[in-house]
Design an enzyme around this catalytic site. Structure first.
Site, PDB file in Angstrom:
ATOM      1  N   PHE A 100      46.565  11.407  54.521  1.00  0.00           N
ATOM      2  CA  PHE A 100      45.877  11.175  55.782  1.00  0.00           C
ATOM      3  C   PHE A 100      44.375  11.329  55.625  1.00  0.00           C
ATOM      4  CE2 PHE A 100      50.045  12.838  56.849  1.00  0.00           C
ATOM      5  CZ  PHE A 100      50.476  12.048  57.906  1.00  0.00           C
ATOM      6  N   ASP A 101      43.625  10.428  56.258  1.00  0.00           N
ATOM      7  CA  ASP A 101      42.234  10.711  56.540  1.00  0.00           C
ATOM      8  C   ASP A 101      42.238  11.822  57.587  1.00  0.00           C
ATOM      9  OD1 ASP A 101      39.350  10.196  56.712  1.00  0.00           O
ATOM     10  OD2 ASP A 101      39.828   9.405  58.684  1.00  0.00           O
ATOM     11  N   LEU A 102      41.107  12.464  57.794  1.00  0.00           N
ATOM     12  CA  LEU A 102      41.070  13.582  58.745  1.00  0.00           C
ATOM     13  C   LEU A 102      40.388  13.203  60.064  1.00  0.00           C
ATOM     14  CD1 LEU A 102      41.712  16.545  59.309  1.00  0.00           C
ATOM     15  CD2 LEU A 102      39.551  17.152  58.181  1.00  0.00           C
TER      16      LEU A 102
END
Length: 212
Positions: free
Chosen positions: A8-10
């Site tokens: 995941f990107d944050l």
């Protein structure tokens, strides 16, 4: 689809930091830029590393601008940041079901950990790849490949989830499956134009896609 690993990107994907980021850019640009920037112009800066964004403003003051930005961002962090709807329960369910979860962000790791801890999801991730962990940031595949290496995972059984074209392109370059998030501040149509394999209306859609 046999997915075992989800990266995941944050910011803008799991946690809503958009207004914090915009406020920090507004504060910094107000101090260093020679013109006023509209909100729409500041949105262009969301996603890439700070250095890349500030190089466009004044190449001679990049480090000063980064320091000013980070000071504002850290001091205001906890009053802005929240998890997006269904994120916490979805990640918890995926973790409990045995999926490997990781973070791949263009933030420095210590700041990323602040957001993960504030929203109570830091314990769910087996790896966090921050800006200082790589030579090339997304959309280069290096951050994703490094996360997969640390997890002992294959690109073919992995999914990269993000809110910006950097995330989708990095996934394509690394050979993973990709998913965009419809709540991206860039706009759903913009993200769709980079051809993610899936578009999530909310994070809980992941469970249906994965059959989890």
């Amino acid at each position: 689809m046999n997915i075992r690993t989800i990266l995941f990107d944050l910011d803008g994907t799991l946690i809503d930091t958009n207004e914090l980021i915009i406020a920090s850019f507004t504060h910094t640009l107000g101090k260093y830029a020679k013109k006023e920037f509209a909100r729409e112009e500041i949105l262009e800066f969301i996603g890439p590393p700070l250095k890349d964004s500030f190089m466009k403003i004044d190449p001679d003051r990049v480090e000063d601008m980064i320091a000013t930005y980070r000071e504002h961002n850290l001091s205001n962090h906890d009053s802005y940041v929240t998890a997006y709807p269904t994120v916490v329960e979805t990640l918890t369910a995926l973790h409990d079901a045995g999926y490997q979860l990781g973070i791949v962000t263009t933030k420095i790791k210590s700041t990323a950990m602040m957001g993960l801890k504030l929203t109570g999801i830091d314990h769910l991730f087996e790896t966090v790849i921050g800006l200082e962990d790589v030579t090339h940031a997304k959309p280069h595949p290096e951050p994703i490949l490094k996360a997969l290496q640390q997890l002992g995972a294959k690109a073919s059984t992995s999914l990269m989830v993000g809110d910006n074209y950097h995330d989708i392109e990095a996934g394509h370059h690394a050979g993973t499956h990709t998913a965009g998030v419809a709540w991206t501040i860039k706009g759903r149509e913009f993200l769709q134009s980079y051809n993610p394999d899936y578009m999530l209306e909310q994070m809980s859609d992941l469970r249906e896609i994965l059959g989890a």
